[in-house]
Motif scaffolding. Structure first.
Motif, short mmCIF file in Angstrom:
data_model
loop_
_atom_site.label_atom_id
_atom_site.label_comp_id
_atom_site.label_asym_id
_atom_site.label_seq_id
_atom_site.Cartn_x
_atom_site.Cartn_y
_atom_site.Cartn_z
N LEU A 36 0.98 -1.03 0.01
CA LEU A 36 -0.05 -0.04 0.10
C LEU A 36 0.99 1.05 -0.11
CD1 LEU A 36 -2.45 -1.18 2.60
CD2 LEU A 36 -2.92 -1.20 0.25
N ASN A 37 0.35 2.40 -0.45
CA ASN A 37 1.14 3.41 -0.36
C ASN A 37 1.33 4.06 1.19
OD1 ASN A 37 0.73 3.97 -2.85
ND2 ASN A 37 -0.95 5.38 -2.83
N SER A 38 2.93 3.95 1.24
CA SER A 38 3.17 4.20 2.69
C SER A 38 4.62 4.70 2.47
CB SER A 38 3.18 2.85 3.45
OG SER A 38 3.97 2.06 3.01
N ALA A 39 5.24 4.91 3.91
CA ALA A 39 6.59 5.48 3.97
C ALA A 39 7.44 4.34 3.82
CB ALA A 39 6.79 6.30 5.20
N ASN B 246 0.66 -4.20 -8.77
CA ASN B 246 -0.51 -3.77 -7.90
C ASN B 246 -1.20 -4.89 -7.15
OD1 ASN B 246 -3.46 -3.35 -7.50
ND2 ASN B 246 -3.57 -1.90 -9.29
N TRP B 247 -1.55 -4.62 -5.89
CA TRP B 247 -1.83 -5.58 -5.12
C TRP B 247 -3.03 -6.13 -5.22
CZ3 TRP B 247 -6.06 -4.61 -1.86
CH2 TRP B 247 -6.36 -3.23 -1.62
N LYS B 248 -3.89 -5.49 -6.08
CA LYS B 248 -5.22 -6.15 -6.39
C LYS B 248 -5.33 -7.04 -7.57
CE LYS B 248 -7.48 -1.82 -5.26
NZ LYS B 248 -8.40 -0.46 -5.69
N LEU B 249 -4.28 -7.31 -8.22
CA LEU B 249 -4.25 -8.18 -9.22
C LEU B 249 -4.29 -9.58 -8.77
CD1 LEU B 249 -1.00 -7.10 -11.24
CD2 LEU B 249 -3.54 -6.78 -11.76
N GLY C 275 -3.75 -13.85 -8.60
CA GLY C 275 -2.51 -14.57 -8.82
C GLY C 275 -2.23 -15.15 -10.16
N ASP C 276 -2.85 -15.32 -11.23
CA ASP C 276 -2.39 -15.71 -12.21
C ASP C 276 -1.88 -14.59 -13.02
OD1 ASP C 276 -2.94 -18.18 -12.18
OD2 ASP C 276 -4.74 -18.03 -13.52
N LEU C 277 -2.15 -13.57 -12.73
CA LEU C 277 -1.84 -12.13 -13.55
C LEU C 277 -0.27 -11.80 -12.86
CD1 LEU C 277 -4.59 -9.91 -13.85
CD2 LEU C 277 -3.53 -10.98 -15.70
N CYS C 278 -0.03 -11.98 -11.39
CA CYS C 278 1.17 -11.80 -10.71
C CYS C 278 2.21 -12.56 -11.40
CB CYS C 278 0.86 -11.89 -9.25
SG CYS C 278 0.20 -10.57 -8.61
N PHE C 279 1.79 -13.91 -11.52
CA PHE C 279 2.60 -15.00 -11.86
C PHE C 279 3.31 -14.62 -13.40
CE2 PHE C 279 3.27 -18.57 -14.96
CZ PHE C 279 4.39 -19.20 -14.47
N TRP C 280 2.45 -14.00 -14.22
CA TRP C 280 2.95 -13.71 -15.52
C TRP C 280 3.74 -12.44 -15.51
CZ3 TRP C 280 3.41 -17.07 -19.12
CH2 TRP C 280 2.38 -17.99 -19.15
N PRO D 100 7.23 -10.40 -3.75
CA PRO D 100 6.71 -9.35 -2.89
C PRO D 100 7.71 -9.30 -1.64
CG PRO D 100 4.95 -10.33 -3.76
CD PRO D 100 5.92 -11.24 -4.28
N LEU D 101 8.36 -8.16 -1.18
CA LEU D 101 9.15 -8.18 -0.05
C LEU D 101 8.25 -7.97 1.15
CD1 LEU D 101 11.98 -5.84 -1.82
CD2 LEU D 101 12.00 -8.34 -1.08
N GLU D 102 8.86 -8.52 2.07
CA GLU D 102 8.35 -8.14 3.46
C GLU D 102 9.59 -7.52 4.18
OE1 GLU D 102 5.48 -8.27 4.78
OE2 GLU D 102 4.38 -9.38 3.06
N LYS D 103 9.48 -6.52 4.52
CA LYS D 103 10.52 -5.50 5.31
C LYS D 103 11.33 -6.47 6.26
CE LYS D 103 9.88 -2.29 8.15
NZ LYS D 103 9.37 -1.10 8.82
#
Length: 108
Positions: free
Chosen positions: A57-60, A80-83, A85-90, A101-104
């Motif tokens: 999300l939009n954040s610092a 985009n976090w709303k995509l 799973g299949d779209l993310c894969f491509w 996706p990174l987790e701090k």
């Protein structure tokens, strides 16, 4: 100039972002510290030029993560976090993303 260094020449105590949901003020020094941590963590595992996917999300923290990726000489691939799973894969496949996706916390 490395775009990841944006803001590094500004007074570190000056406010860079205010997070209303967290009721937190981030200084330029905070952003530099977070982005330095991200850059160091990525540099231990990946090479300059690697593509790193970022979902958030939009954040610092999101801004600091993208700056950290750039400081490490890598390419941030915003997803985009709303995509679905299949779209993310491509996207990952097409962009030859090295890290999903990174987790701090994973980089600390």
């Amino acid at each position: 100039m490395n775009l990841g260094m944006l803001g590094s020449d500004i007074d570190p105590e000056k406010t860079a972002f205010v997070s209303l949901p967290q009721n937190r003020r981030y200084t330029y020094g905070d952003i530099q510290s977070i982005s330095d941590t991200v850059a160091a963590g990525l540099s231990r595992k990946y090479q300059v030029g690697d593509r790193i996917a970022v979902i958030g999300l939009n954040s610092a923290d999101y801004i600091a993560t993208v700056l950290g990726i750039m400081k490490a000489g890598m390419v941030a691939v915003p997803v985009n976090w709303k995509l679905l799973g299949d779209l993310c894969f491509w996207i990952y496949l097409y962009m030859a993303v090295k890290e999903k996706p990174l987790e701090k916390e994973a980089l600390l």
